[in-house]
Design a protein around this motif. Structure first.
Motif, PDB file in Angstrom:
ATOM      1  N   UNK A 268       0.830  -1.204   0.000  1.00 25.54           N
ATOM      2  CA  UNK A 268       0.000   0.000   0.000  1.00 25.54           C
ATOM      3  C   UNK A 268       0.873   1.265   0.000  1.00 25.54           C
ATOM      4  N   UNK A 269       1.838   1.289   0.897  1.00 20.32           N
ATOM      5  CA  UNK A 269       2.674   2.495   1.003  1.00 20.32           C
ATOM      6  C   UNK A 269       3.489   2.713  -0.265  1.00 20.32           C
ATOM      7  N   UNK A 270       3.978   1.637  -0.821  1.00 14.99           N
ATOM      8  CA  UNK A 270       4.757   1.793  -2.057  1.00 14.99           C
ATOM      9  C   UNK A 270       3.897   2.323  -3.203  1.00 14.99           C
ATOM     10  N   UNK A 271       2.640   1.994  -3.127  1.00 17.52           N
ATOM     11  CA  UNK A 271       1.750   2.427  -4.211  1.00 17.52           C
ATOM     12  C   UNK A 271       1.140   3.802  -3.957  1.00 17.52           C
ATOM     13  N   UNK A 272       0.755   4.024  -2.707  1.00 20.67           N
ATOM     14  CA  UNK A 272       0.010   5.267  -2.414  1.00 20.67           C
ATOM     15  C   UNK A 272       0.758   6.234  -1.497  1.00 20.67           C
ATOM     16  N   UNK A 273       1.818   5.775  -0.907  1.00 20.14           N
ATOM     17  CA  UNK A 273       2.479   6.622   0.091  1.00 20.14           C
ATOM     18  C   UNK A 273       1.732   6.577   1.403  1.00 20.14           C
ATOM     19  N   UNK A 274       2.219   7.313   2.360  1.00 21.35           N
ATOM     20  CA  UNK A 274       1.568   7.285   3.674  1.00 21.35           C
ATOM     21  C   UNK A 274       0.422   8.277   3.757  1.00 21.35           C
ATOM     22  N   UNK A 275       0.376   9.175   2.815  1.00 19.79           N
ATOM     23  CA  UNK A 275      -0.685  10.163   2.837  1.00 19.79           C
ATOM     24  C   UNK A 275      -0.495  11.226   3.907  1.00 19.79           C
ATOM     25  N   UNK A 276       0.636  11.164   4.565  1.00 23.91           N
ATOM     26  CA  UNK A 276       0.943  12.172   5.572  1.00 23.91           C
ATOM     27  C   UNK A 276       0.130  12.043   6.846  1.00 23.91           C
ATOM     28  N   UNK A 277      -0.569  10.963   6.966  1.00 22.53           N
ATOM     29  CA  UNK A 277      -1.369  10.778   8.181  1.00 22.53           C
ATOM     30  C   UNK A 277      -1.380   9.307   8.574  1.00 22.53           C
ATOM     31  N   UNK A 278      -0.549   8.981   9.501  1.00 20.46           N
ATOM     32  CA  UNK A 278      -0.438   7.579   9.901  1.00 20.46           C
ATOM     33  C   UNK A 278      -1.686   7.080  10.613  1.00 20.46           C
ATOM     34  N   UNK A 279      -2.290   7.964  11.358  1.00 23.28           N
ATOM     35  CA  UNK A 279      -3.464   7.543  12.122  1.00 23.28           C
ATOM     36  C   UNK A 279      -4.585   7.100  11.191  1.00 23.28           C
ATOM     37  N   UNK A 280      -4.701   7.829  10.093  1.00 24.73           N
ATOM     38  CA  UNK A 280      -5.790   7.515   9.158  1.00 24.73           C
ATOM     39  C   UNK A 280      -5.428   6.390   8.208  1.00 24.73           C
TER      40      UNK A 280
ATOM     41  N   UNK B 282      -4.406   3.134   8.407  1.00 23.29           N
ATOM     42  CA  UNK B 282      -4.950   1.771   8.480  1.00 23.29           C
ATOM     43  C   UNK B 282      -6.386   1.675   7.974  1.00 23.29           C
ATOM     44  N   UNK B 283      -7.131   2.755   8.139  1.00 22.31           N
ATOM     45  CA  UNK B 283      -8.518   2.708   7.690  1.00 22.31           C
ATOM     46  C   UNK B 283      -8.623   2.608   6.169  1.00 22.31           C
ATOM     47  N   UNK B 284      -7.577   3.064   5.520  1.00 23.73           N
ATOM     48  CA  UNK B 284      -7.596   3.020   4.048  1.00 23.73           C
ATOM     49  C   UNK B 284      -7.124   1.678   3.520  1.00 23.73           C
ATOM     50  N   UNK B 285      -6.462   0.919   4.363  1.00 23.23           N
ATOM     51  CA  UNK B 285      -5.883  -0.338   3.889  1.00 23.23           C
ATOM     52  C   UNK B 285      -6.799  -1.506   4.229  1.00 23.23           C
ATOM     53  N   UNK B 286      -7.302  -2.101   3.206  1.00 27.22           N
ATOM     54  CA  UNK B 286      -8.219  -3.234   3.395  1.00 27.22           C
ATOM     55  C   UNK B 286      -7.450  -4.428   3.956  1.00 27.22           C
ATOM     56  N   UNK B 287      -8.001  -4.994   4.987  1.00 24.99           N
ATOM     57  CA  UNK B 287      -7.409  -6.217   5.533  1.00 24.99           C
ATOM     58  C   UNK B 287      -6.311  -5.994   6.541  1.00 24.99           C
ATOM     59  N   UNK B 288      -6.140  -4.757   6.937  1.00 24.02           N
ATOM     60  CA  UNK B 288      -5.102  -4.480   7.926  1.00 24.02           C
ATOM     61  C   UNK B 288      -5.709  -3.859   9.178  1.00 24.02           C
TER      62      UNK B 288
END
Length: 344
Positions: A28-40, A42-48
DNA sequence: AATCTAAACAACCGCCCGATT
DNA sequence: CAATCGGGCGGTTGTTTAGAT
């Protein structure tokens, strides 16, 4: 009222990461980056089902590219020790000087191995040195005794074993306890080198001018301007250019940190002494027996590079003179039979 | 081979700080 | 200016592994 938790503790997984979780997060991170918000994140990553902080830690410490694990070289050991002495347990700063290493890794390495390695070397060296020194001193004393005035009391002396924490505190009042020469010797031993001419004294002037209460003195010359703590052969940038620049102006106290690092180490070692008297054996030179005696200033090899004399920095005048110490003991003292000398 | 112990490693916790609102 | 939030950090704890008995 405490802070709101960063995530729903009930619905996040804890404990070791599985390879599957690693793969999901990494992809996910390699594809989308962290988005600058670590707290948010996991909610974007399905299955994690992980806490954002946990994701951050996992990524920074293990998943991101170019991470090195284990296999610390002697050179890295030197750097870690040097920096620990300089700035204390600022692992993130230390890690910044070691490409591929993480603060967590270095912290663990220090706590589990490097600290013990330091103590081990100290013991080894001292065992040998102690034996020969004792013999020499005993001979000298026998000679001196023949000239002693009956009833004369040797000059006042503190107990042979100092109260470590108290002494550290007292340095605040007695800045002269910081033996400048000892510090120089230590840093040289650690592979440091001083700049030419009078600049080198700036470090020590600065150290003595700095308060130990943690307050900063912005008007002082940063000590990194006067010394390159690390070996010139070290594959790192000089303390001048990088280390300093990494310290936020408001936080980096230079010599304060130097002393903070030393004090940390001294207190740690002192704690060892207090909590386990058996450990005392071998630590004597931490209280200053041999810095001068060691003579050689080169850090020519890792094996000869004995970090172990660090503590003499803090207590150079306490038991710095073995002979003085011996003379201060009552002649009928059981001192010599004590564990101070270790197994005979 | 089983058990115990210590060392090494991984991860979590809670605090602090700076940015943002 | 105060409150809130997220990132970052250091300390600590829990788990795993290796070595000794």
């Amino acid at each position: 009222m405490g802070r709101a938790p960063c995530c729903d503790k009930a619905n996040v997984k804890k404990g070791p990461w599985s390879p599957e979780e690693d793969a999901i997060l990494k992809a996910y991170i390699e594809q989308h980056g962290t988005g600058g918000n670590w707290i948010a994140l996991p909610q974007k990553i399905v299955g994690l089902k992980r806490c954002g902080k946990s994701c951050r830690l996992r990524w920074l410490n293990y998943l991101r590219p170019n991470i090195k694990h284990g296999g610390f070289s002697e050179e890295e050991d030197n750097i870690i020790c040097s920096l620990y002495i300089s700035i204390g347990s600022r692992w993130s700063i230390i890690a910044a000087q070691l490409p591929g290493r993480t603060d967590n890794d270095i912290k663990n390495y220090w706590n589990t191995r490097l600290k013990k390695k330091l103590l081990g070397k100290q013991r080894k060296e001292q065992a040998a040195r102690r034996a020969s020194l004792k013999q020499e001193i005993m001979t000298k004393r026998e000679i001196n005794e023949s000239f002693m005035v009956p009833g004369a009391i040797p000059h006042q002396q503190s107990p042979y074993w100092p109260d470590v924490p108290a002494l550290v505190m007292n340095q605040n009042q007695d800045s002269h306890l910081m033996d400048q020469e000892s510090i120089r010797n230590l840093l040289i031993k650690l592979g440091g080198r001083f700049s030419d001419n009078n600049q080198e004294s700036a470090l020590f002037t600065t150290i003595n001018n700095y308060p130990l209460d943690g307050s900063s003195r912005q008007d002082q010359v940063p000590y990194t301007n006067s010394i390159d703590v690390l070996s010139s052969s070290a594959p790192m940038r000089s303390m001048d250019s990088t280390c300093c620049s990494q310290f936020p102006n408001s936080n980096y106290n230079g010599p304060n940190m130097c002393q903070a690092g030393l004090e940390n180490l001294l207190v740690e070692l002192g704690g060892l002494v207090c909590s386990n008297p058996q450990q005392v054996e071998g630590l004597d030179s931490f209280y200053g027996m041999d810095m001068a005696a060691s003579g050689s200033t080169g850090a020519s090899s890792a094996e000869s590079n004995s970090w172990g004399h660090i503590s003499s920095l803090g207590y150079p005048q306490l038991v710095s003179d073995y002979e003085t110490c011996l003379q201060s003991m009552p002649q009928d003292s059981s001192f010599e039979d004590s564990s101070f000398f270790g197994p005979q």
